[in-house]
Write a protein that holds these residues in place. Structure first.
Motif, short mmCIF file in Angstrom:
data_model
loop_
_atom_site.label_atom_id
_atom_site.label_comp_id
_atom_site.label_asym_id
_atom_site.label_seq_id
_atom_site.Cartn_x
_atom_site.Cartn_y
_atom_site.Cartn_z
N UNK A 123 0.17 -3.51 -6.68
CA UNK A 123 -0.81 -2.45 -6.57
C UNK A 123 -1.53 -2.53 -5.22
N UNK A 124 -2.21 -1.44 -4.86
CA UNK A 124 -2.87 -1.39 -3.55
C UNK A 124 -4.06 -2.35 -3.46
N UNK A 125 -4.56 -2.83 -4.60
CA UNK A 125 -5.62 -3.84 -4.58
C UNK A 125 -5.04 -5.26 -4.63
N UNK A 126 -3.72 -5.37 -4.31
CA UNK A 126 -3.02 -6.66 -4.31
C UNK A 126 -3.05 -7.33 -5.68
N UNK A 127 -2.81 -6.55 -6.70
CA UNK A 127 -2.70 -7.05 -8.07
C UNK A 127 -1.30 -6.78 -8.58
N UNK A 128 -0.66 -7.81 -9.13
CA UNK A 128 0.66 -7.63 -9.70
C UNK A 128 0.61 -6.92 -11.03
N UNK A 129 1.67 -6.17 -11.34
CA UNK A 129 1.70 -5.41 -12.58
C UNK A 129 3.14 -5.01 -12.89
N UNK B 50 14.06 0.48 5.06
CA UNK B 50 12.94 0.09 5.93
C UNK B 50 13.03 0.91 7.22
N UNK B 51 12.05 1.73 7.44
CA UNK B 51 12.06 2.64 8.59
C UNK B 51 11.66 1.90 9.86
N UNK B 52 12.20 2.35 10.98
CA UNK B 52 11.83 1.78 12.28
C UNK B 52 10.44 2.26 12.66
N UNK B 53 9.64 1.35 13.22
CA UNK B 53 8.31 1.73 13.65
C UNK B 53 7.30 0.64 13.39
N UNK B 54 6.06 0.92 13.69
CA UNK B 54 4.97 -0.04 13.52
C UNK B 54 4.37 0.12 12.13
N UNK B 55 5.01 -0.51 11.14
CA UNK B 55 4.59 -0.39 9.74
C UNK B 55 4.27 -1.77 9.18
N UNK B 56 3.49 -1.79 8.11
CA UNK B 56 3.25 -3.06 7.43
C UNK B 56 4.28 -3.32 6.34
N UNK B 57 5.09 -2.32 6.01
CA UNK B 57 6.16 -2.41 5.01
C UNK B 57 5.65 -2.80 3.63
N UNK B 58 4.37 -2.64 3.43
CA UNK B 58 3.76 -2.82 2.10
C UNK B 58 3.25 -1.48 1.61
N UNK B 59 2.37 -0.88 2.41
CA UNK B 59 1.83 0.43 2.06
C UNK B 59 2.55 1.57 2.78
N UNK B 60 3.33 1.25 3.77
CA UNK B 60 4.06 2.28 4.50
C UNK B 60 5.30 1.68 5.13
N UNK B 61 6.20 2.57 5.53
CA UNK B 61 7.42 2.15 6.22
C UNK B 61 8.56 1.72 5.33
N UNK C 130 0.09 6.49 -7.84
CA UNK C 130 -0.53 6.51 -6.52
C UNK C 130 -1.24 5.21 -6.16
N UNK C 131 -1.65 4.43 -7.15
CA UNK C 131 -2.37 3.20 -6.83
C UNK C 131 -1.43 2.01 -6.61
N UNK C 132 -0.13 2.29 -6.45
CA UNK C 132 0.85 1.24 -6.17
C UNK C 132 1.29 1.30 -4.71
N UNK C 133 1.58 0.11 -4.15
CA UNK C 133 2.17 0.05 -2.82
C UNK C 133 3.63 0.46 -2.91
N UNK C 134 4.34 0.30 -1.81
CA UNK C 134 5.76 0.62 -1.81
C UNK C 134 6.63 -0.56 -2.26
N UNK C 135 5.99 -1.58 -2.80
CA UNK C 135 6.72 -2.70 -3.40
C UNK C 135 6.79 -2.48 -4.91
N UNK C 136 7.84 -1.80 -5.33
CA UNK C 136 8.17 -1.60 -6.74
C UNK C 136 9.67 -1.84 -6.86
N UNK C 137 10.08 -2.75 -7.73
CA UNK C 137 11.51 -3.11 -7.73
C UNK C 137 11.93 -3.83 -9.02
N UNK C 138 13.24 -4.14 -9.07
CA UNK C 138 13.85 -5.00 -10.10
C UNK C 138 13.83 -4.37 -11.49
#
Length: 374
Positions: free
Chosen positions: A94-100, A27-38, A68-76
């Protein structure tokens, strides 16, 4: 690659080597949402020949190479072998807030190529954690822990849920989702096939981010948090998967007590209770937890009557597909796992009775109570 911790993963043994896959978190320092960036969340890989000493970390799937259509939440990552190839399931948002779930494929456990996506036709939660894709009786099942489902009175009663789809194709209908466990404390289950060919499930008997509703004194007073369920063997019954404690648990049974209708029996705090109801029944455990079944609407409610052992827990409900004719309850020092109709429905919870023997009373039918000795 994991300077801010790791998320869960899995292991596979090949050629006398243990291969571990997990999610490294940055998790990078800065003003990020930590979903799509940071955030950087890469899938990492290490090897070991003895389970003690491990190789240097390698990047199996770089966070920049997810679709590309995924956020930075990919895990497990869950890794398994099918024929000559290896496969990996990753939970994603996903960037449209859909789980996959993302499926990757490899020939050597090192080089991974994107294979396909599994998701629902319409959004079903914004994030799918801890995926597990496995075959049972010739049909594939996908287990996920979806975040963001709206809570209901008789479904999705926890903040986060865990359940499965029986797959017929890669696009699946949200109406086909079935919850693993309707109790207070169950999350992030994983399965494996044992040497006997059985599919075994173990769940985490705990939930994150629920402290505003209920908690556990052990975290504060004793420095540990949560536990695991007993291993459960999965079997298929039509469009449903049944869960039952593995047969090996019977080897831990000690003294047996008859549990006459309406009488209170005192036994060891670890127990295995069996009963065959024929109508309404009520089970009381340690004068603080109650299980009520109503034959008229096939509803079962697990609730606390003693707030001192609940730590904020209230009640959980399930409506059965068929009248309850089999009841099994596995009790440990701070947990109860309730299996209804051979595991067609399950309710698990933590509870904190006073130390010492547990008093049990079953009204409406008789039962057999085994003390569990370790």
């Amino acid at each position: 690659y994991d300077c801010h911790g790791v998320y869960s993963g899995s292991a596979i043994v090949e050629d006398e080597k243990l291969h571990l896959f997990f999610t490294g978190n940055i998790k990078m320092d800065g003003d990020y949402d930590y979903i799509n960036n940071g955030r950087q969340a890469s899938t990492l890989h290490v090897e070991s020949e003895d389970g003690v000493h491990f190789s240097a970390k390698e990047v199996a799937v770089d966070y920049r190479n997810y679709p590309e259509d995924y956020t930075q939440h990919v895990r497990d990552p869950k890794v398994w072998k099918d024929g000559a190839d290896y496969f990996m399931a990753l939970g994603g948002r996903k960037k449209n807030d859909q789980g996959a779930v993302l499926i990757y494929k490899s020939e050597d456990l090192k080089n991974w190529d994107y294979d396909k996506e599994i998701t629902t036709e319409e959004p079903f939660g914004y994030m799918w954690e801890c995926p597990d894709l496995f075959e049972i009786d010739g049909e594939q099942a996908l287990s996920i822990s979806p975040q963001g489902l709206e809570r209901e009175e008789y479904r999705f009663q926890n903040i986060y849920q865990s359940g499965y789809f029986l797959l017929k194709e890669d696009k699946i209908n949200v109406k086909e989702f079935q919850e693993w466990d309707m109790g207070f404390d169950f999350y992030a289950p994983q399965t494996f096939e044992d040497a006997k060919g059985r599919r075994i499930l173990i769940g985490w008997m705990g939930l994150p981010d629920v402290e505003e509703e209920y908690t556990n004194p052990t975290a504060k007073d004793e420095g540990w948090q949560h536990c695991l369920t007993v291993p459960r063997q999965l079997t298929r019954d039509g469009d449903r998967l049944l869960q039952n404690p593995v047969a090996e648990l019977a080897a831990l049974r000690g003294t047996a007590h008859d549990l006459p209708d309406g009488e209170t029996v005192s036994a060891a705090p670890c127990f295995d209770l069996l009963a065959a109801p024929a109508g309404n029944f009520t089970l009381t455990v340690a004068d603080g937890v109650q299980l009520d079944y109503c034959e008229a609407d096939r509803s079962c409610t697990l609730y606390f009557t003693n707030a001192a052992m609940a730590y904020g827990r209230t009640s959980r409900h399930v409506v059965l597909d068929a009248p309850c004719r089999r009841l099994r309850v596995v009790g440990d020092a701070s947990s109860l796992e309730v299996f209804l109709n051979d595991g067609a429905a399950v309710l698990s919870t933590r509870y904190y009775p006073a130390p010492g023997p547990a008093a049990l009373c079953l009204t409406g039918c008789c039962g057999t109570l085994y003390e569990i000795t370790l």
